[in-house]
Design a protein around this motif. Structure first.
Motif, PDB file in Angstrom:
ATOM      1  N   LEU A 249       0.831  -1.206   0.000  1.00 48.40           N
ATOM      2  CA  LEU A 249       0.000   0.000   0.000  1.00 48.40           C
ATOM      3  C   LEU A 249       0.865   1.257   0.000  1.00 48.40           C
ATOM      4  CD1 LEU A 249      -2.842  -1.037   2.467  1.00 48.40           C
ATOM      5  CD2 LEU A 249      -3.115  -0.472   0.039  1.00 48.40           C
ATOM      6  N   GLN A 250       1.945   1.242   0.768  1.00 42.33           N
ATOM      7  CA  GLN A 250       2.813   2.412   0.825  1.00 42.33           C
ATOM      8  C   GLN A 250       3.501   2.660  -0.517  1.00 42.33           C
ATOM      9  OE1 GLN A 250       4.236   2.945   5.386  1.00 42.33           O
ATOM     10  NE2 GLN A 250       4.869   1.040   4.450  1.00 42.33           N
ATOM     11  N   ILE A 251       3.888   1.596  -1.192  1.00 42.01           N
ATOM     12  CA  ILE A 251       4.485   1.743  -2.522  1.00 42.01           C
ATOM     13  C   ILE A 251       3.440   2.273  -3.505  1.00 42.01           C
ATOM     14  CG2 ILE A 251       5.440   0.448  -4.474  1.00 42.01           C
ATOM     15  CD1 ILE A 251       6.712  -1.400  -2.257  1.00 42.01           C
ATOM     16  N   SER A 252       2.214   1.760  -3.411  1.00 40.78           N
ATOM     17  CA  SER A 252       1.150   2.246  -4.288  1.00 40.78           C
ATOM     18  C   SER A 252       0.906   3.736  -4.081  1.00 40.78           C
ATOM     19  CB  SER A 252      -0.145   1.460  -4.025  1.00 40.78           C
ATOM     20  OG  SER A 252       0.023   0.094  -4.363  1.00 40.78           O
ATOM     21  N   LEU A 253       0.989   4.180  -2.835  1.00 43.26           N
ATOM     22  CA  LEU A 253       0.826   5.607  -2.555  1.00 43.26           C
ATOM     23  C   LEU A 253       1.995   6.410  -3.126  1.00 43.26           C
ATOM     24  CD1 LEU A 253      -0.742   7.874  -1.145  1.00 43.26           C
ATOM     25  CD2 LEU A 253       0.579   7.395   0.926  1.00 43.26           C
ATOM     26  N   ALA A 254       3.206   5.895  -2.975  1.00 46.52           N
ATOM     27  CA  ALA A 254       4.389   6.599  -3.488  1.00 46.52           C
ATOM     28  C   ALA A 254       4.373   6.683  -5.008  1.00 46.52           C
ATOM     29  CB  ALA A 254       5.654   5.886  -3.020  1.00 46.52           C
ATOM     30  N   GLU A 255       3.679   5.748  -5.669  1.00 44.12           N
ATOM     31  CA  GLU A 255       3.631   5.747  -7.131  1.00 44.12           C
ATOM     32  C   GLU A 255       2.620   6.743  -7.693  1.00 44.12           C
ATOM     33  OE1 GLU A 255       5.035   1.192  -8.189  1.00 44.12           O
ATOM     34  OE2 GLU A 255       2.924   1.612  -7.822  1.00 44.12           O
ATOM     35  N   ILE A 256       1.734   7.264  -6.841  1.00 47.15           N
ATOM     36  CA  ILE A 256       0.711   8.192  -7.325  1.00 47.15           C
ATOM     37  C   ILE A 256       1.331   9.419  -8.019  1.00 47.15           C
ATOM     38  CG2 ILE A 256      -1.084   9.817  -6.590  1.00 47.15           C
ATOM     39  CD1 ILE A 256      -2.187   7.066  -6.690  1.00 47.15           C
ATOM     40  N   PRO A 257       2.329  10.116  -7.417  1.00 42.61           N
ATOM     41  CA  PRO A 257       2.917  11.261  -8.127  1.00 42.61           C
ATOM     42  C   PRO A 257       3.528  10.866  -9.463  1.00 42.61           C
ATOM     43  CG  PRO A 257       3.579  11.265  -5.815  1.00 42.61           C
ATOM     44  CD  PRO A 257       2.921   9.952  -6.071  1.00 42.61           C
ATOM     45  N   LEU A 258       4.127   9.682  -9.524  1.00 38.90           N
ATOM     46  CA  LEU A 258       4.720   9.195 -10.773  1.00 38.90           C
ATOM     47  C   LEU A 258       3.632   8.976 -11.824  1.00 38.90           C
ATOM     48  CD1 LEU A 258       7.542   8.348 -11.833  1.00 38.90           C
ATOM     49  CD2 LEU A 258       6.978   6.017 -11.179  1.00 38.90           C
ATOM     50  N   LEU A 259       2.549   8.344 -11.416  1.00 39.91           N
ATOM     51  CA  LEU A 259       1.435   8.111 -12.334  1.00 39.91           C
ATOM     52  C   LEU A 259       0.788   9.417 -12.768  1.00 39.91           C
ATOM     53  CD1 LEU A 259      -0.116   5.064 -10.471  1.00 39.91           C
ATOM     54  CD2 LEU A 259       0.910   4.993 -12.738  1.00 39.91           C
ATOM     55  N   ARG A 260       0.698  10.353 -11.830  1.00 34.30           N
ATOM     56  CA  ARG A 260       0.096  11.657 -12.150  1.00 34.30           C
ATOM     57  C   ARG A 260       0.952  12.407 -13.171  1.00 34.30           C
ATOM     58  NH1 ARG A 260      -1.294  13.270  -7.087  1.00 34.30           N
ATOM     59  NH2 ARG A 260      -3.420  12.535  -7.359  1.00 34.30           N
ATOM     60  N   SER A 261       2.270  12.306 -13.002  1.00 31.98           N
ATOM     61  CA  SER A 261       3.190  12.957 -13.947  1.00 31.98           C
ATOM     62  C   SER A 261       3.066  12.329 -15.334  1.00 31.98           C
ATOM     63  CB  SER A 261       4.627  12.824 -13.428  1.00 31.98           C
ATOM     64  OG  SER A 261       5.550  13.328 -14.364  1.00 31.98           O
ATOM     65  N   ARG A 262       3.010  10.978 -15.377  1.00 30.23           N
ATOM     66  CA  ARG A 262       2.874  10.295 -16.660  1.00 30.23           C
ATOM     67  C   ARG A 262       1.528  10.638 -17.312  1.00 30.23           C
ATOM     68  NH1 ARG A 262       6.458   5.816 -15.620  1.00 30.23           N
ATOM     69  NH2 ARG A 262       8.361   6.925 -15.073  1.00 30.23           N
ATOM     70  N   LEU A 263       0.480  10.697 -16.500  1.00 27.43           N
ATOM     71  CA  LEU A 263      -0.841  11.031 -17.024  1.00 27.43           C
ATOM     72  C   LEU A 263      -0.843  12.437 -17.600  1.00 27.43           C
ATOM     73  CD1 LEU A 263      -3.818  10.339 -17.422  1.00 27.43           C
ATOM     74  CD2 LEU A 263      -4.246  11.137 -15.092  1.00 27.43           C
ATOM     75  N   ARG A 264      -0.158  13.348 -16.923  1.00 26.17           N
ATOM     76  CA  ARG A 264      -0.079  14.729 -17.395  1.00 26.17           C
ATOM     77  C   ARG A 264       0.570  14.790 -18.776  1.00 26.17           C
ATOM     78  NH1 ARG A 264       2.755  16.760 -13.280  1.00 26.17           N
ATOM     79  NH2 ARG A 264       0.903  16.742 -11.977  1.00 26.17           N
ATOM     80  N   ASN A 265       1.605  13.986 -18.964  1.00 31.93           N
ATOM     81  CA  ASN A 265       2.268  13.950 -20.269  1.00 31.93           C
ATOM     82  C   ASN A 265       1.335  13.414 -21.347  1.00 31.93           C
ATOM     83  OD1 ASN A 265       4.697  15.010 -19.465  1.00 31.93           O
ATOM     84  ND2 ASN A 265       5.673  13.024 -19.120  1.00 31.93           N
ATOM     85  N   GLU A 266       0.626  12.311 -21.042  1.00 27.61           N
ATOM     86  CA  GLU A 266      -0.259  11.713 -22.032  1.00 27.61           C
ATOM     87  C   GLU A 266      -1.398  12.659 -22.390  1.00 27.61           C
ATOM     88  OE1 GLU A 266       0.955   9.309 -23.309  1.00 27.61           O
ATOM     89  OE2 GLU A 266       2.170   8.300 -21.811  1.00 27.61           O
ATOM     90  N   LEU A 267      -1.947  13.331 -21.369  1.00 28.01           N
ATOM     91  CA  LEU A 267      -3.071  14.230 -21.633  1.00 28.01           C
ATOM     92  C   LEU A 267      -2.625  15.479 -22.382  1.00 28.01           C
ATOM     93  CD1 LEU A 267      -5.013  13.930 -18.253  1.00 28.01           C
ATOM     94  CD2 LEU A 267      -5.571  12.870 -20.451  1.00 28.01           C
ATOM     95  N   ALA A 268      -1.371  15.918 -22.118  1.00 33.78           N
ATOM     96  CA  ALA A 268      -0.846  17.059 -22.866  1.00 33.78           C
ATOM     97  C   ALA A 268      -0.751  16.724 -24.352  1.00 33.78           C
ATOM     98  CB  ALA A 268       0.524  17.457 -22.325  1.00 33.78           C
TER      99      ALA A 268
END
Length: 537
Positions: free
Chosen positions: A236-255
């Motif tokens: 769970l802690q790793i999944s939480l730490a991955e959220i900023p990484l996923l958010r950054s990747r999502l931002r790139n894809e949506l851009a």
């Protein structure tokens, strides 16, 4: 088109959050993309599946601690039978595993990876490293890659930069040279830029320039964590730490999608744009994970309360990753279940191991996650539930690999993390610093008089360490060393053996009594006096 293809990877992960929505009821949309540009523009939002939400439940978390067992020296924490909770206090193992597996960041997989490492050598400014060298930082980056199975370093380069804040990090000349070198190196699957964290813009620019996946220290270390995660809490802690990484990747894809006019389209009749849906689903996933971790934090508090109730002093063993913490705890406790590994981040979960001090006082050694330089606070924050145990310790042992060329820099990094964790001053001032692996240095002489030189592997210097630990524990816990006269015809002596640490018993046969030297807490001594008020001391 590339952006839309990549979104095919995102949508199953994000859609999963909708199917298991925490408090939200209703529907969510799913984009079914085509691989032809014309069809994409005409049918981009055509296929919509509706999914009903359902409740989210939590389960009891059990630490890797063990029951007090005089024969094995082990201690066990609470189990599901020890703590009765309502259904909402439980999280199912399957749900944790689904959260963990559904959220793997794209591009960092379990397959073969051929890595090109780039270390930006910052020449001046706030990002310049003063306690280390570019060569040592590169060596640590190589060590991180080599920790992972099927990952290979195919080439590496150190390049100077005066502009680390720029989106391409390097000046024009160095960047062109680097790009040419990367493209001329066959078989590269990813470039590891050895910086703390790349911005979403930098990541996108570099991937477009080099044509391969680009990683930073944050993403590489997270992948190491992911490979080593075993317990519910770690996942769970790793999944939480991955959220900023996923958010950054999502931002790139949506851009990229917005450039094609897709991100602002509305889905179904929901009133939400595609961009808003993806961001909401990721936010809901984050809330679900935080909710689960908060429940597990409460379980950890119960476990701590149980250990405190049993009056066992708690000693947190901390240090830079691979400094020998687990080896030291194994040497101090004789716990054969501990299997130290010469590997970065081999320990991700807090484990608790019972050992005895010279006075025969039982203490609990807590093995914690190792630290690393240049990691964002977000990563440490994600593991705050695990590291919270340190704040509630009676003593901290800081283990240093004194044979490592960066031992001074590693010490600074560990102390900075402890400072950021807001460790109480009493723990910082009483902390015992241990210089481990002295067997690897000929005629080692410490320049720090208060530090203890040891070799955990060779079990050298451990008697002095135990003596100092005992001295500090007696101070920090407010225990008393007393000589108590007991009547041998009563249960006084057996009570003291159970509730205190008996160091010596001098029997006075003529009187049928004994003088017992004990180490006893103030609370236990209060109970003793209530039970045996007639007993002088």
């Amino acid at each position: 088109m590339t952006a839309l293809r990549r979104l095919d990877l995102w949508l199953p992960r994000l859609l999963h959050a909708c199917t298991r929505s925490w408090h939200r009821a209703g529907t969510c949309g799913y984009l079914n993309t085509s691989h032809h540009a014309t069809l994409m523009s005409q049918h981009r939002w055509k296929s919509v599946f509706h999914c009903q939400s359902r409740g989210f439940t939590l389960s009891t978390h059990s630490l890797q601690s063990r029951d007090d067992d005089s024969s094995s020296g082990r201690l066990t924490g609470l189990t599901e039978d020890d703590v009765e909770d309502e259904d909402e206090d439980f999280i199912d193992d399957r749900e944790v595993e689904e959260l963990f597996q559904q959220q793997v960041p794209a591009g960092v997989g379990d397959g073969q990876q051929r890595i090109f490492i780039v270390h930006p050598d910052v020449k001046w400014g706030r990002r310049k490293q003063h306690l280390t060298t570019a060569e040592l930082m590169m060596a640590e980056a190589v060590g991180l890659v080599n920790t992972l199975d099927n990952w290979t370093v195919v080439d590496k380069i150190i390049l100077s930069t005066k502009t680390p804040e720029n989106k391409k990090i390097f000046g024009k000349g160095n960047f062109l040279h680097l790009t040419e070198k990367i493209k001329q190196t066959p078989g590269i699957t990813a470039v590891f830029v050895n910086v703390e964290r790349l911005s979403a813009l930098s990541e996108r620019e570099l991937e477009e320039a080099w044509g391969v996946k680009v990683l930073d220290r944050y993403s590489v270390v997270l992948h190491i964590f992911r490979c080593n995660a075993r317990t519910k809490e770690a996942k769970l802690q790793i999944s939480l730490a991955e959220i900023p990484l996923l958010r950054s990747r999502l931002r790139n894809e949506l851009a990229n999608l917005d450039q094609q006019g897709g991100g602002a389209r509305y889905i179904g009749g929901s009133g939400e744009t595609f961009t808003e849906v993806q961001q909401r689903l990721l936010k809901e996933r984050e809330m679900k994970i935080r909710f689960a971790l908060e429940r597990l934090r409460k379980k950890r508090h119960l476990l701590r309360s149980q250990r405190k109730h049993k009056d066992f002093p708690i000693i947190s063993v901390m240090g830079y990753t691979n400094c020998g913490k687990t080896t030291l705890i194994k040497a101090l406790t004789g716990d054969s279940g501990l299997q130290p590994r010469n590997q970065l981040f081999a320990t991700l979960d807090v484990t608790v191991h019972a050992g005895q001090l010279p006075s025969r006082m039982t203490v609990l050694y807590v093995d914690t996650i190792g630290f690393l330089s240049q990691l964002p606070h977000q990563l440490i924050d994600s593991f705050s539930a695990t590291l919270e145990d340190v704040k509630h310790s009676d003593l901290i042992i800081h283990v240093r690999d004194i044979s490592h060329p960066e031992t001074v820099n590693q010490k600074v990094n560990v102390l900075n993390v402890l400072k950021n964790l807001q460790i109480p001053d009493r723990l910082m001032s009483s902390m015992i610093e241990v210089h481990n692996k002295v067997d690897l240095i000929d005629n080692y002489q410490s320049s720090e008089p208060k530090a203890l030189p040891i070799s955990a592997l060779k079990e050298q210097g451990l008697d002095e360490l135990r003596r100092q630990v005992e001295e500090e524990i007696v101070k920090s816990t407010g225990k008393h060393i007393l000589d108590l006269k007991v009547n041998l015809s009563t249960s006084q002596l057996s009570w003291l053996y159970k509730e205190a640490t008996v160091q010596d018993v001098h029997v006075i046969a003529d009187e049928g009594s004994a003088v017992v030297k004990v180490i006893i807490s103030a609370a236990a001594y209060g109970r003793y006096k209530k039970l045996f008020t007639a007993s002088p001391h």
